[in-house]
Design a protein around this motif. Structure first.
Motif, mmCIF file in Angstrom:
data_model
loop_
_atom_site.group_PDB
_atom_site.id
_atom_site.type_symbol
_atom_site.label_atom_id
_atom_site.label_comp_id
_atom_site.label_asym_id
_atom_site.label_seq_id
_atom_site.Cartn_x
_atom_site.Cartn_y
_atom_site.Cartn_z
ATOM 1 N N GLY A 10 -4.249 -9.404 -46.392
ATOM 2 C CA GLY A 10 -5.388 -9.153 -45.487
ATOM 3 C C GLY A 10 -5.382 -7.730 -44.969
ATOM 4 O O GLY A 10 -5.637 -7.461 -43.799
ATOM 5 N N LEU A 15 -9.535 -7.382 -47.612
ATOM 6 C CA LEU A 15 -10.666 -7.686 -46.732
ATOM 7 C C LEU A 15 -11.980 -7.135 -47.282
ATOM 8 O O LEU A 15 -13.025 -7.785 -47.208
ATOM 9 C CB LEU A 15 -10.404 -7.109 -45.342
ATOM 10 C CG LEU A 15 -9.270 -7.768 -44.555
ATOM 11 C CD1 LEU A 15 -8.968 -6.959 -43.314
ATOM 12 C CD2 LEU A 15 -9.615 -9.209 -44.202
ATOM 13 N N ARG A 36 -2.894 -11.026 -37.237
ATOM 14 C CA ARG A 36 -3.999 -10.057 -37.189
ATOM 15 C C ARG A 36 -3.611 -8.867 -36.319
ATOM 16 O O ARG A 36 -3.851 -7.710 -36.691
ATOM 17 C CB ARG A 36 -5.252 -10.734 -36.626
ATOM 18 C CG ARG A 36 -6.451 -9.821 -36.543
ATOM 19 C CD ARG A 36 -7.543 -10.419 -35.677
ATOM 20 N NE ARG A 36 -8.100 -11.612 -36.258
ATOM 21 C CZ ARG A 36 -9.409 -11.749 -36.528
ATOM 22 N NH1 ARG A 36 -10.240 -10.751 -36.274
ATOM 23 N NH2 ARG A 36 -9.884 -12.859 -37.030
ATOM 24 N N TYR A 109 -12.333 -7.408 -40.390
ATOM 25 C CA TYR A 109 -11.952 -8.712 -39.819
ATOM 26 C C TYR A 109 -13.090 -9.289 -38.986
ATOM 27 O O TYR A 109 -13.418 -10.477 -39.063
ATOM 28 C CB TYR A 109 -10.677 -8.584 -38.977
ATOM 29 C CG TYR A 109 -9.421 -8.825 -39.766
ATOM 30 C CD1 TYR A 109 -8.427 -7.858 -39.856
ATOM 31 C CD2 TYR A 109 -9.231 -10.031 -40.454
ATOM 32 C CE1 TYR A 109 -7.276 -8.072 -40.608
ATOM 33 C CE2 TYR A 109 -8.086 -10.262 -41.210
ATOM 34 C CZ TYR A 109 -7.111 -9.286 -41.280
ATOM 35 O OH TYR A 109 -5.989 -9.499 -42.033
ATOM 36 N N ARG A 112 -15.637 -10.645 -41.304
ATOM 37 C CA ARG A 112 -15.187 -11.871 -41.991
ATOM 38 C C ARG A 112 -15.317 -13.080 -41.058
ATOM 39 O O ARG A 112 -15.773 -14.143 -41.473
ATOM 40 C CB ARG A 112 -13.735 -11.707 -42.472
ATOM 41 C CG ARG A 112 -13.254 -12.883 -43.297
ATOM 42 C CD ARG A 112 -11.974 -12.610 -44.083
ATOM 43 N NE ARG A 112 -11.625 -13.778 -44.888
ATOM 44 C CZ ARG A 112 -12.156 -14.062 -46.074
ATOM 45 N NH1 ARG A 112 -13.063 -13.224 -46.600
ATOM 46 N NH2 ARG A 112 -11.839 -15.151 -46.750
ATOM 47 N N THR A 119 -9.349 -17.267 -43.247
ATOM 48 C CA THR A 119 -8.181 -16.383 -43.317
ATOM 49 C C THR A 119 -7.001 -17.116 -42.705
ATOM 50 O O THR A 119 -7.095 -17.647 -41.602
ATOM 51 C CB THR A 119 -8.423 -15.080 -42.521
ATOM 52 O OG1 THR A 119 -9.638 -14.482 -42.977
ATOM 53 C CG2 THR A 119 -7.260 -14.108 -42.704
#
Ligand code: APR
Ligand code: PHB
Length: 389
Positions: A10, A15, A36, A109, A112, A119
């Motif tokens: 990621g 991504l 994250r 992110y 997404r 994720t």
């Protein structure tokens, strides 16, 4: 669980691929080893080629970068207390965008999440299975539970240390590597940049780079021995050494301040061939690494993502596998040209322990040639702003 494309990693490559595919209605799942917060805390270079910003726009994540990024139409090179400018716009009709890669990763992110992309963070024991077949899968542990993802394709976007490249049988892959006998000591400081543009400096004391993350956040690097650690470099020593490596005028303008990040990174050139095996396709640092001198890490990954994204669109729209079958061959053409540029910039600007007096004169002659030849500057600019996909 089943999806169409399982993306391992990621980071920016995974991504960006995931966002492009989601916008085409192609299902993806991203598996990320870290949290994250960890991913977004990584300090990374911030010079984006036009190809990358256009791909980001296609992915629907370019709004903030266009609003906050700094358009740079040139850069400065310095040597022997002189400096000259390479004018990208005049030489290539292109510019680059200075925008922190961490910011792009954050934008990806956020997009997404908004698109409802799946994720998994903090994944452990990620393992690839049956990649030689048309029904590959990925197993992993998440929250203490074993999970399996069945998919059509696996995109290995898991960086240099991830499992994807290793999933290609050793006798089926060939790795090319060059390590450099020095590192880059980098600091981040809440100070205005020393110049509106980047300064790449070749000095008798070693390489230095003046970059930025905006108008109030500066990023500086100096070449240092690999045996050094950040603790060897208190701020005052760093600023003093940086000033010694810059032309006098720049050194006089340098605004110093407390470092908010300080780290040392080794330099490496690396390529894995092929970049695919069965239904596994490698993108970005999983397949190649460049020394940061040419700011080509993410920009090379973006080329890979563009090729794989378009090949997958073909595959899912009409079953055409040509793009997938030729992915590695096409991607490696651009990868090697970018490797060359990054290697050339590194040799041009750094001091090497074993350099002879003749080697040093060749380095200086190359810089003097760039200073006095528009053709030489165009040659540098064409690669710096980004080769076409
Ligand atoms: N399982 C899942 N994820 C993994 C695993 C694993 N076993 N191993 C590594 N990863 C994750 C890492 O935590 C990281 O977030 O894969 C991601 C890889 O991201 P990057 O290392 O940033 O590589 P990439 O996305 O290819 O970025 C290319 O962009 O940020 C710049 O300079 C950087 O050259 C790099 C370029
Ligand atoms: C950075 O801003 O971190 C940066 C910029 C240009 C480079 C390398 C790093 O070539």
């Amino acid at each position: 669980m089943r999806t169409q494309v399982a993306i391992i990693g990621g980071g920016p490559a995974g991504l960006l691929l995931g966002q492009l595919l989601l916008k085409q209605g192609i299902e993806t799942v991203v598996l990320e080893r870290r949290s994250r917060e960890y991913v977004l805390a990584r300090i990374r270079a911030g010079v984006l080629e036009t190809g990358l910003t256009e791909l980001a726009a296609e992915a629907g994540v370019a709004a903030r970068m266009q609003a906050e990024g700094l358009v740079h139409d040139g850069t400065l090179l310095a040597y022997d207390d002189r400096s000259f400018r390479v004018d990208f716009e005049t030489l290539t009709d292109k510019t680059v965008l200075v925008y922190g890669q961490t910011e792009l990763t954050k934008d990806l992110y956020d997009a997404r999440d908004a698109a409802g992309g799946t994720t998994f963070f903090n994944c452990e024991d990620v393992t690839l299975h049956d990649i030689e077949t048309e029904h590959p899968s990925v197993t992993f542990t998440h929250d203490g539970q074993s999970k399996t993802i069945l998919c059509d394709v696996i995109a290995g976007c898991d960086g240099f240390h991830g499992p994807s490249r290793q999933a290609i049988p050793e006798n089926k892959r060939r790795e090319y590597e060059k390590t450099y006998p020095f590192g880059w000591l980098g600091i981040l400081s809440r100070t205005p940049p020393v110049d509106e543009e980047l300064i790449y400096a070749n000095s008798s004391r070693g390489f230095a780079l003046c970059s930025m993350r905006g108008t109030e956040l500066s990023r500086y690097y100096i070449q240092c021995p690999l045996s050094d650690s950040p603790d060897d470099w208190e701020d005052a020593r760093f600023w003093d050494e940086l000033k010694r490596r810059l032309p006098e005028e720049a050194a006089d303008h340098l605004v110093t301040g407390p470092s908010i990040d300080k780290s040392i990174a080794p330099l490496r050139s690396f390529v894995c061939e092929p970049m695919q095996y069965g239904r596994l396709f490698l993108c970005g640092d999983a397949a190649h690494i460049v020394p940061p001198t040419g700011a080509k890490g993410l920009n090379t990954a973006a080329g890979d993502v563009s090729y794989l994204y378009r090949a997958l669109m073909q595959f899912y729209s009409d079953g055409d596998t040509h793009g997938l079958e030729t992915y590695s061959q096409i991607a490696l053409q651009r990868v090697w040209k970018t490797q060359r540029f990054s290697w050339w910039m590194t040799n041009l600007l750094h001091r090497f322990p074993e350099q002879s007096e003749f080697d040093l004169r060749m380095q200086r002659a190359e810089l003097a040639y760039l200073e006095t030849s528009e053709a030489a500057r165009r040659n540098l600019a064409v690669s710096y702003v980004g080769l076409p996909y």
